[in-house]
Design an enzyme around this catalytic site. Structure first.
Site, short mmCIF file in Angstrom:
data_model
loop_
_atom_site.label_atom_id
_atom_site.label_comp_id
_atom_site.label_asym_id
_atom_site.label_seq_id
_atom_site.Cartn_x
_atom_site.Cartn_y
_atom_site.Cartn_z
N GLU A 112 -99.34 62.26 -24.19
CA GLU A 112 -99.54 63.40 -25.07
C GLU A 112 -99.39 62.95 -26.52
OE1 GLU A 112 -97.35 66.90 -24.02
OE2 GLU A 112 -97.69 66.64 -21.88
N ARG A 267 -97.48 67.03 -33.33
CA ARG A 267 -97.88 68.43 -33.33
C ARG A 267 -97.96 69.06 -34.71
NH1 ARG A 267 -94.42 70.58 -28.08
NH2 ARG A 267 -95.83 69.68 -26.50
N ARG A 362 -90.57 68.16 -32.79
CA ARG A 362 -90.31 67.63 -31.45
C ARG A 362 -91.49 66.83 -30.91
NH1 ARG A 362 -91.39 69.46 -26.37
NH2 ARG A 362 -91.99 71.57 -27.01
#
Length: 423
Positions: A112, A267, A362
């Site tokens: 990811e 992100r 995160r």
């Protein structure tokens, strides 16, 4: 008012709370309470997976990926603990009956955003559900764990900065759960936001009681936005499109069909780029193209594809509208490396806590890992400090000896709760 005595009360039924309860000795009297049902936690909604170190050679890479994603604002000691105990964490889940995808009789791995290599174990696109179902099945076999569903914590009870348990509303009655240790595993603040991937009932209960009692918080303003929630006109919780979709090759496109960002950046970087592109396009969303994935997407992401097809979007033939949404509370109750808070006998684990692992952003799939690692650490610390003297401690006498009659404290909290409803 009902009063129940126990050794440990765990507030919350996500992965952190369940792991902590299971890791405690089976001769402890444990009460696990949850605001709704056992399955109604954000852990259950997690799609992507759980990060795990791929052997000693992957240690520095995993640490660096976590620090880079967190803009080096992380507590490096916490990151090292997370990485070094990740393999043991996954083994614990396997021991409790959790099933992950396999490849040639070994764990399968995906990747990811922010990860420099494939190091994420997963169960299709419903990893959270698979982990939760395994843990729930196991926790129901433990005779020493009493589960109270539809039981809402209203407050903690403390005297002289020592936790004495919680006040909860159960079966429409106020209940004082008098405990030697209290573990908050209540989740984050997503329910306070109109555009969030969280359950609406998870809205910062643990952080709220911490504020009330002066328990130390850290980085409470730090939240994480997920780049790709499904854009829908309806109001309510946003359906998450897992980051592993991009990890497997999906591309983000603007309104003109052009790619504008490296999908595997952390992100916050991807979310910012989408917001900027939306502003330029004057659009309500951008697009995610599944057709660039070199796998059978129905096999790899069966639940995501089913949801999309059910609402009339065929990801094999058309782009999927996506928009950033609140996803995770990074800040929370300040804890040490054993999940201890600034109040004696009070622990915090999972999203309600701030271990320092995440810094200001995160890294994908580190949340469930943090729940397992620090849920286990909290249980171990309680066990190490649960001496025979404390085991035989009379909770009532302790309460009176600290600061008068604890029943007066409990009644006062109940009155405050009822008065707040009237207002």
């Amino acid at each position: 008012m009902i009063k129940i005595d126990c050794d440990v009360v765990v507030v919350g039924s996500g992965v952190a709370g369940l792991v902590c309860a299971l890791e405690l000795p089976e001769d402890y009297n444990i009460i696990l309470i949850t605001k709704k049902n056992l399955e109604d936690s954000n852990s259950y909604l997690a799609q992507g997976g759980i990060s795990v170190r791929r052997g000693e050679k992957d240690r520095e890479s995993f640490i660096n990926d976590t620090l880079t994603a967190g803009h080096f604002k992380n507590n490096k000691k916490a990151v090292e603990i997370l990485v070094d105990e990740s393999e043991d964490a996954v083994q614990s889940l396997l021991k409790y009956g959790v099933e992950f995808n396999m490849k040639d009789d070994s764990l399968a791995y995906t990747r990811e955003g922010g990860h420099s290599k494939f190091r994420i174990v997963y169960h299709n696109d419903i990893t959270g559900r698979a982990v939760m179902e395994g843990l729930i099945k196991k926790v129901k076999t433990r005779r020493n764990i009493r589960i109270l569903e539809e039981c809402e914590m209203k407050d903690i009870v403390e005297m002289d900065n020592s936790s004495l348990g919680v006040i909860a509303k159960y079966d429409n009655k106020y209940t004082f759960i008098n405990s030697k240790y209290t573990v908050l595993a209540t989740g984050g603040t997503g329910g306070l936001y109109g555009n969030s991937t969280s359950f609406p009932h998870i809205k910062g209960d643990g952080i709220g009681v911490a504020i009330t009692h002066g328990v130390k918080l850290k980085d409470i303003s730090n939240i994480q936005i997920h780049p790709t929630s499904l854009y829908e006109e309806k109001i309510g919780r946003r359906f998450l499109i897992s980051e592993s979709v991009r990890g497997e090759g999906a591309k983000i496109l603007n309104y003109h069909g052009n790619r504008f960002i490296d999908e595997l950046k952390p992100r916050d970087v991807v979310s910012k780029a989408i917001f900027e592109e939306m502003k330029k396009d004057n659009s309500k969303h951008e697009w995610l193209n599944f057709r660039t994935i070199d796998k059978d997407i129905n096999a790899r992401f069966p639940n995501i594809c089913k949801y999309l097809m059910d609402i009339g979007i065929d990801p094999k033939k058309e782009n999927v509208p996506v928009v950033p949404a609140h996803h995770y509370t990074i800040g929370g109750i300040d804890v040490d490396m054993n999940a201890r808070t600034s109040m004696n006998n009070l622990y915090a684990i999972g999203e309600v806590a701030n271990t320092g692992v995440h810094g200001t952003n995160r890294l994908a799939s580190n949340s469930l890992l943090e729940c397992v690692v620090f849920g286990k650490r909290a249980a171990k610390d309680i066990k190490n400090n649960y001496t025979e003297e404390k085991k035989n401690l009379d909770l009532d006498n302790l309460a009176y000896s600290i600061d008068g009659n604890y029943e007066d404290i409990v009644k006062k909290r109940i009155e405050e709760d009822e008065n707040s409803k009237v207002k």
